[in-house]
Design a protein around this motif. Sequence first.
Motif, short mmCIF file in Angstrom:
data_model
loop_
_atom_site.label_atom_id
_atom_site.label_comp_id
_atom_site.label_asym_id
_atom_site.label_seq_id
_atom_site.Cartn_x
_atom_site.Cartn_y
_atom_site.Cartn_z
N UNK A 135 0.89 -1.06 -0.10
CA UNK A 135 0.19 -0.01 0.00
C UNK A 135 0.81 1.09 -0.19
N UNK A 136 0.52 2.18 -0.85
CA UNK A 136 1.29 3.42 -1.09
C UNK A 136 0.44 4.72 -0.87
N UNK A 137 0.62 5.66 0.30
CA UNK A 137 0.03 6.66 0.43
C UNK A 137 0.90 8.13 0.60
N UNK A 138 0.68 9.30 0.10
CA UNK A 138 1.18 10.52 0.44
C UNK A 138 2.33 10.44 -0.53
N UNK A 139 3.43 10.60 0.03
CA UNK A 139 4.86 10.82 -0.61
C UNK A 139 5.42 9.51 -0.86
N UNK A 140 4.78 8.35 -0.93
CA UNK A 140 5.50 7.09 -0.84
C UNK A 140 5.50 7.00 -2.10
N UNK A 141 7.04 6.58 -2.52
CA UNK A 141 6.99 6.30 -4.08
C UNK A 141 6.48 4.91 -4.31
N UNK A 142 5.67 4.95 -5.64
CA UNK A 142 5.16 3.66 -5.89
C UNK A 142 6.16 2.47 -6.47
N UNK A 194 5.23 9.01 -7.22
CA UNK A 194 4.71 8.81 -5.80
C UNK A 194 2.92 8.87 -5.81
N UNK A 195 2.24 8.28 -4.75
CA UNK A 195 1.03 8.23 -4.64
C UNK A 195 0.41 9.49 -4.79
N UNK A 196 0.66 10.84 -4.06
CA UNK A 196 0.32 11.93 -4.08
C UNK A 196 0.25 12.51 -5.43
N UNK A 197 1.43 12.39 -6.38
CA UNK A 197 1.17 12.96 -7.81
C UNK A 197 0.04 12.22 -8.61
N UNK A 198 -0.03 11.00 -8.05
CA UNK A 198 -1.46 10.41 -9.08
C UNK A 198 -2.65 11.12 -8.33
N UNK A 199 -2.82 11.28 -7.08
CA UNK A 199 -4.08 11.84 -6.51
C UNK A 199 -4.09 13.22 -6.90
N UNK A 200 -3.31 14.03 -6.93
CA UNK A 200 -3.01 15.37 -7.51
C UNK A 200 -3.90 15.59 -8.88
N UNK A 201 -3.49 14.53 -9.85
CA UNK A 201 -3.89 14.62 -11.01
C UNK A 201 -5.42 14.54 -11.44
N UNK A 202 -5.96 14.06 -10.19
CA UNK A 202 -7.66 14.18 -10.13
C UNK A 202 -8.10 15.30 -9.46
N UNK A 203 -7.57 16.33 -9.07
CA UNK A 203 -7.96 17.62 -8.40
C UNK A 203 -7.64 18.64 -9.46
N UNK A 204 -8.77 19.51 -9.93
CA UNK A 204 -8.64 20.57 -10.79
C UNK A 204 -8.10 21.58 -10.10
N UNK A 205 -7.55 22.73 -10.69
CA UNK A 205 -6.89 23.93 -10.35
C UNK A 205 -7.68 24.43 -9.06
N UNK A 206 -9.10 24.43 -9.13
CA UNK A 206 -9.85 25.30 -8.43
C UNK A 206 -10.18 24.63 -7.15
N UNK A 207 -9.60 23.16 -6.93
CA UNK A 207 -9.84 22.38 -5.97
C UNK A 207 -8.54 22.59 -5.29
N UNK A 208 -7.59 22.60 -5.55
CA UNK A 208 -6.16 22.82 -4.90
C UNK A 208 -5.84 24.03 -4.12
#
Length: 207
Positions: free
Chosen positions: A175-182, A193-207
């Motif tokens: 399991x990988x979370x946050x800054x964990x490298x996949x 990293x896991x967070x890079x993947x999650x950030x891809x699903x957040x539009x600019x107005x959500x960041x």
Amino acid sequence: MFQALPKTIAFEEFLNWKPDGGCYELYDGVIVEMQPVGDHEEINGFLAKKLNVEFERLSLPYFIPKQALVKVPDKESGYSPDVIVINQKNLSAEPMWKKSSTVTQAASVPLVIEVVSTNWRDDYASKLVDYETFGVPEYWITDYLALGGRRYIGNPKQPTVSVYYLVDGEYQVNLFRGSDRIISPTFPELNLTAEQIFQAGRSENQL
């Protein structure tokens, strides 16, 4: 999100019925229409882009089709993964590829990725078992909304990438979370990293 269409059919009937537009899967003979949301699609695109760079860098005979089906052995089921890596060198041995973009052999599928939606039980339960039975060497469940059960992603629940990999025919998981490298057995040099993947699903107005 998905919608079940109430009719039980064989996989061959499903292929004949399946329209060119839309995304459909077959669950034990029941047609299911997949309706992914925007964030889901952004993550799909991000992962495909990162993996394509790795294919090019390593000169691998892999590609990611827009839509392809995995025919589950001994079941009237076929899945269209969010991201499926295809080994082009094995396609000449695939009897259903040319006509229906369907793979039936594990040698054709180095990696499958599902991005979790409201039907999370399918990704963590039925698809997990079926991909293991099929022999997919590596299976990622990308749960960017932490929808999965605590028995899968822990307590408290948080966005998690679960990487399942075959060992002696059975899946093991990291399991990988946050800054964990996949850590990917198939692509050990992948820098993601896991967070890079999650950030891809957040539009600019959500960041």
